[in-house]
Design an enzyme around this catalytic site. Structure first.
Site, PDB file in Angstrom:
ATOM      1  N   GLY A   9       0.767  -1.260  -0.103  1.00 36.86           N
ATOM      2  CA  GLY A   9      -0.075  -0.097   0.155  1.00 36.86           C
ATOM      3  C   GLY A   9       0.891   1.218  -0.097  1.00 36.86           C
ATOM      4  O   GLY A   9       0.498   2.236  -0.498  1.00 36.86           O
ATOM      5  N   ASN A  10       1.971   1.201   0.849  1.00 38.85           N
ATOM      6  CA  ASN A  10       2.819   2.553   0.743  1.00 38.85           C
ATOM      7  C   ASN A  10       3.674   2.478  -0.553  1.00 38.85           C
ATOM      8  O   ASN A  10       4.116   3.595  -0.806  1.00 38.85           O
ATOM      9  CB  ASN A  10       3.773   2.438   1.720  1.00 38.85           C
ATOM     10  CG  ASN A  10       3.082   2.728   3.230  1.00 38.85           C
ATOM     11  OD1 ASN A  10       2.055   3.535   3.207  1.00 38.85           O
ATOM     12  ND2 ASN A  10       3.844   2.267   4.256  1.00 38.85           N
ATOM     13  N   LYS A 122      -2.134  -3.266  13.003  1.00 36.51           N
ATOM     14  CA  LYS A 122      -2.051  -3.027  11.510  1.00 36.51           C
ATOM     15  C   LYS A 122      -2.117  -1.532  11.438  1.00 36.51           C
ATOM     16  O   LYS A 122      -2.991  -0.772  11.891  1.00 36.51           O
ATOM     17  CB  LYS A 122      -3.371  -3.668  10.965  1.00 36.51           C
ATOM     18  CG  LYS A 122      -3.399  -3.325   9.522  1.00 36.51           C
ATOM     19  CD  LYS A 122      -2.318  -3.962   8.582  1.00 36.51           C
ATOM     20  CE  LYS A 122      -2.422  -3.288   7.098  1.00 36.51           C
ATOM     21  NZ  LYS A 122      -1.484  -3.748   6.264  1.00 36.51           N
ATOM     22  N   LYS A 205      -2.366  -7.850   4.161  1.00 34.68           N
ATOM     23  CA  LYS A 205      -2.416  -8.289   2.642  1.00 34.68           C
ATOM     24  C   LYS A 205      -1.409  -9.271   2.440  1.00 34.68           C
ATOM     25  O   LYS A 205      -1.606 -10.252   1.595  1.00 34.68           O
ATOM     26  CB  LYS A 205      -2.187  -7.238   1.600  1.00 34.68           C
ATOM     27  CG  LYS A 205      -1.152  -6.597   1.564  1.00 34.68           C
ATOM     28  CD  LYS A 205      -0.244  -6.848   0.317  1.00 34.68           C
ATOM     29  CE  LYS A 205       1.017  -6.122   0.361  1.00 34.68           C
ATOM     30  NZ  LYS A 205       1.723  -5.540   1.474  1.00 34.68           N
ATOM     31  N   LYS A 263       5.364  -9.678   6.333  1.00 33.56           N
ATOM     32  CA  LYS A 263       5.962 -10.093   5.141  1.00 33.56           C
ATOM     33  C   LYS A 263       6.916 -11.203   5.391  1.00 33.56           C
ATOM     34  O   LYS A 263       6.929 -12.095   4.585  1.00 33.56           O
ATOM     35  CB  LYS A 263       6.769  -8.909   4.313  1.00 33.56           C
ATOM     36  CG  LYS A 263       5.920  -7.942   3.791  1.00 33.56           C
ATOM     37  CD  LYS A 263       6.995  -6.672   3.352  1.00 33.56           C
ATOM     38  CE  LYS A 263       5.874  -5.694   2.480  1.00 33.56           C
ATOM     39  NZ  LYS A 263       4.735  -5.247   3.557  1.00 33.56           N
TER      40      LYS A 263
END
Length: 319
Positions: A9-10, A122, A205, A263
């Site tokens: 997203g970033n 989050k 995600k 991640k």
């Protein structure tokens, strides 16, 4: 090979950028220029983060005086899944003439009693200095935590346990479609016994992408972000990036729960469940990551110690 690509997203709205529509669309166009060539050689599934985007919509909803209650996070998640999915679908369609490209609104199953509901981790929305973050949190009932040298809102991020639309995704891949799905981790839902019900959360995600990649029998999971590799001792003079590494070695290291940690967990989960490899690296290096020539490449097999650490820039946070 079937590849699942997870866009951060970033990476689609970089730190410090104004959250304007055109800015994000320009970033999406750059992202597509990097990932579209993969579709020539591989079956491609694309998912994306929504931390900055869902935070913007949440702040707008909370400040809208025409509403009796702000929109819940599951609804805002669906909105961002459609918004970013549309941008990606349009640009991929332009970049891949003649190919089918479809965005599928995706629901992700979570457990109603997941511990994450009691411990929000989050990050969503924009960054603030500490004083502003604490003031806004008191005004709006938010939970805020430090994110590097800034502060941001945090919300629950329960672990995904199932992809509701998995059969539809398989069917679309079966006819040669590039599928954009599980955006923002998918819309979080629980099974009440009487049906599905949305919950106040945002699914990570990367964890959703790892689950999706495993259930689709993908060969590779690529997590594309705003840094070129995973770093150990991030933010210290001893910081050094990881090149090729086993899941066993990676699990023994410590990474921030709100940024690189998910991640790393997702990469390890995917390869330990049978995936060939996972790679974490720059959004602009998609093809090289798929070829395992850059970034942090995670496998189950032991690799040479000489390739484990390399002297290239790296870093740490993304949604």
């Amino acid at each position: 090979m079937r590849i699942v690509v997870a866009l951060g997203g970033n990476a689609l709205l970089q730190r410090g950028q104004a959250p304007d529509s055109q800015t994000q669309q320009d970033n999406v166009r750059a992202a597509v220029a990097s990932i579209a060539p993969l579709a020539a050689r591989h079956e491609l599934v694309v998912t994306h983060g929504n931390g900055p985007q869902v935070g913007i919509l949440a702040a707008e909803s909370e400040q809208d005086t025409s509403l009796s209650h702000p929109y819940p996070l599951d609804v805002l998640g669906a909105e961002t899944e459609g918004m970013v999915g549309y941008w990606l679908q349009r640009e991929l369609t332009n970049a891949l003439p003649g190919r089918r490209v479809v965005t599928l609104l995706t629901q992700t199953l979570v457990q109603h009693d997941d511990p994450a509901f009691a411990d929000p981790q989050k990050f969503i929305g924009q960054v603030y200095d500490e004083d502003s973050a604490r003031r806004i949190a008191a005004e709006r009932g938010w939970v805020v935590k430090p994110d590097g040298r800034y502060w941001r809102r945090v919300v629950p991020s329960p672990r995904p346990i199932g992809i509701v639309e998995l059969t539809s995704i398989r069917a679309l891949l079966g006819i040669g479609t590039v599928v954009i799905c599980a955006g923002g981790g998918g819309v979080p839902v629980i099974n009440t016994g009487a049906g599905l019900q949305g919950v106040e959360a945002v699914v990570d995600k990367d964890r959703a992408a790892a689950l999706l990649a495993h259930q689709l029998d993908a060969g590779a999971l690529l997590m594309l972000t705003d840094v070129p590799a995973v770093q150990v001792d991030f933010g210290t003079p001893q910081a050094r990036p990881l090149s090729q590494v086993t899941s066993e070695t990676l699990r023994a290291l410590s990474f921030p729960a709100g940024s690189m940690g998910p991640k790393v967990d997702a990469a390890c989960d995917f390869v330990d469940a049978g995936g060939s490899f996972a790679a974490i690296g720059s959004l602009l290096d998609a093809a090289a990551l798929a070829d395992r020539t850059t970034g942090t490449v995670v496998t189950r097999a032991r690799v040479s110690d000489a390739r484990r650490l390399v002297a290239t820039p790296g870093g740490g946070t993304d949604d």
